[in-house]
Design a protein around this motif. Sequence first.
Motif: not given
Lengths: 168, 168
Positions: B32-35, B105, B107
């Motif tokens: 998943n995208p990482k924050i 990927s 944010v």
Amino acid sequence: MKPSGPNLRAIPDGDDRERLFCGDCGFILYENPKIIVGAVCTWGEKYLMVKRAIEPRLGTWTMPIGYMELGETADQGALREVWEEARAVAEVDGLLAVFSFPQISQVHMIYRARMTGPDFAAGPESLEAGLFTWDEIPWDHLAYPNVRMALEYERQVKGQTGFAPIGL
Amino acid sequence: MKPSGPNLRAIPDGDDRERLFCGDCGFILYENPKIIVGAVCTWGEKYLMVKRAIEPRLGTWTMPIGYMELGETADQGALREVWEEARAVAEVDGLLAVFSFPQISQVHMIYRARMTGPDFAAGPESLEAGLFTWDEIPWDHLAYPNVRMALEYERQVKGQTGFAPIGL
Ligand SMILES: [Zn+2]
Ligand SMILES: [Zn+2]
């Protein structure tokens, strides 16, 4: 071999937290918070809503929303969900809400978007899709409290630009 | 057994995208995208900056920023990074920027925060920490363009509340 995957916990060398690792092959899984992206989409005075065809909360209504995927921006992800769940094309014009749910390690980013045409239809993860006036929105059958909060905030900032998102 | 972990790609049953899976044990890794969370922190007119002690961009300056962890809100994560990297205590009072980097990927969510006291020090991932006036900020040695963008936006909205974050 039967899939087992990471199911044991230990603190790796040089780290300061427990991580999940696989007892079969030693792979360490670095779990991270997940991003959920969605959009309150309007067409004129009407709001685009979908009825969930999948668990959790099957049969309840929400704005289009789902997991952000690799290789997209957050706002692109929101518009992809609008297409996947409601077969509508829209444009983002602001960030309405950032809700963190630490218990489940999720951050929800909900955008304001306008449909660029009147077409919509239920996608594979939706039982129905619909355009509702404010009073027609199925308020008693919403999937989560944040659906209501995002809708109400959209109405509060209608016509405004440069507003701060609710949540943090 | 030598760790291999997920290193093969295939589309799982019922999915619509390639995922990484482990040829040893069959574990499917849903990436998943990482924050990334950070904060432009001020103490009076001064800005809290840290000099990176780790790669990438070792030796360059940034606001405190790093990976969001499980079990925290995004703004809590930003303040945790302020503590870990600059040993300062601060309070969030707005969201300055949301930058998506689809190629990697990620944010990045960058908050505005105020230190609640004058203390700071280099944490383990920092070579130095410092409080700088606007003109003293090491502009020529910033880690990434988004550091400058977040600092400049903080200055632009100084004294304002209810501003929209830059980026989307
Ligand atoms: Zn394994
Ligand atoms: Zn494996």
